[in-house]
Design an enzyme around this catalytic site. Structure first.
Site, mmCIF file in Angstrom:
data_model
loop_
_atom_site.group_PDB
_atom_site.id
_atom_site.type_symbol
_atom_site.label_atom_id
_atom_site.label_comp_id
_atom_site.label_asym_id
_atom_site.label_seq_id
_atom_site.Cartn_x
_atom_site.Cartn_y
_atom_site.Cartn_z
ATOM 1 C CG ASN A 196 -1.512 1.330 1.449
ATOM 2 O OD1 ASN A 196 -2.500 1.758 0.876
ATOM 3 N ND2 ASN A 196 -0.967 2.119 2.435
ATOM 4 C CE1 TYR A 218 -0.071 8.098 -6.411
ATOM 5 C CE2 TYR A 218 -1.531 8.135 -8.234
ATOM 6 C CZ TYR A 218 -1.466 7.888 -6.883
ATOM 7 O OH TYR A 218 -2.182 7.280 -6.316
#
Length: 247
Positions: free
Chosen positions: A85, A152
């Site tokens: 995560n 990203y």
């Protein structure tokens, strides 16, 4: 969704989706090891979660990663669930304004960090026929006008394909590998998008269901993939995004 009795390792667990995931799993009988870089925030986060410990580590450091996995096995003797995560979000910039060091840092944390934890965890997941859940993003599925966060998006797109690669590579070991792609979720990382009421209302309207998501909604999807109910599910890419990716 039966997960009780399992041992889980959650990266980036001190806040946001990671923290919500750790809480959800722990409340459903999972022993949870959370890891994050900020030791004080990690200590505070684990304080009120049952069956949960925190181990501070830098995901960019392979020795730290080995230490976290090693301590998990030393303490609990097994590993059943890995939740990749941990991630960072850069400042919004067009490609020609991004410094190379910024690019490298985002890929190192978001992509290579998941590789490091997966690499160290595989031998232990083989013993338990465990599972890996990667947290990617809608930004890894499609391009969005005005969303200038190329590093990203690249890191999250790569994580989606790695999910499929790992699912095939380790199916023979009965290790399941699945991926969740959230839309905009109300976390510390998205606060720059949600600084004003106007921005919040705009982001709510961007999602067809009429609002942004909550970390707990992603955590429930994680628990499904971690559960015995998903025993025949691997290589799946699940969008949990209020319909944003199908617009």
């Amino acid at each position: 969704m039966k997960v009780s009795g399992k041992v889980a390792l959650v990266t980036g667990g001190s806040r946001g989706i990671g923290l919500a995931t750790a809480k959800d799993l722990a409340e459903n009988g999972v022993t949870v090891v959370m890891t994050a870089k900020n030791s004080e925030r990690l200590r505070q986060s684990t304080r009120d979660i049952p069956n949960c410990i925190g181990i501070a580590a830098d995901i960019r450091n392979k020795d730290d990663v080995k230490m976290v996995v090693g301590k998990t096995i030393e303490r609990y003797g097994r590993l059943d669930i890995l939740v990749n995560n941990a991630g960072i979000f850069p400042k919004i910039k067009q490609l020609h304004d991004i410094e190379e060091e910024e690019w490298k840092e985002v890929l190192d944390v978001n992509l290579t960090g998941s590789f490091r934890f997966t690499k160290e965890s595989i031998p232990h997941l083989q013993k338990t026929e465990g599972c890996i859940i990667n947290i990617s993003s809608d930004a890894g599925l499609k391009a969005y006008q005005g969303f200038n966060a190329d590093a990203y998006s690249a890191s999250k797109a790569a994580l989606i394909l790695l999910t499929k690669c790992w699912a095939l590579e380790y199916a023979k070991n009965r290790i399941r590998v699945n991926c969740i792609c959230p839309g905009v979720v109300d976390t510390d990382m998205t606060k720059p998008f949600l600084k004003t009421r106007t921005d919040k209302e705009f982001m709510d309207k961007e999602h067809p269901i009429g609002r942004i998501g909550q970390p707990e909604e992603i955590a429930k999807a994680v628990r499904y993939f971690a559960s015995d109910d998903a025993a025949w599910v691997t290589g799946a890419i699940l969008t949990v995004d209020g319909g944003e990716s199908v617009k």
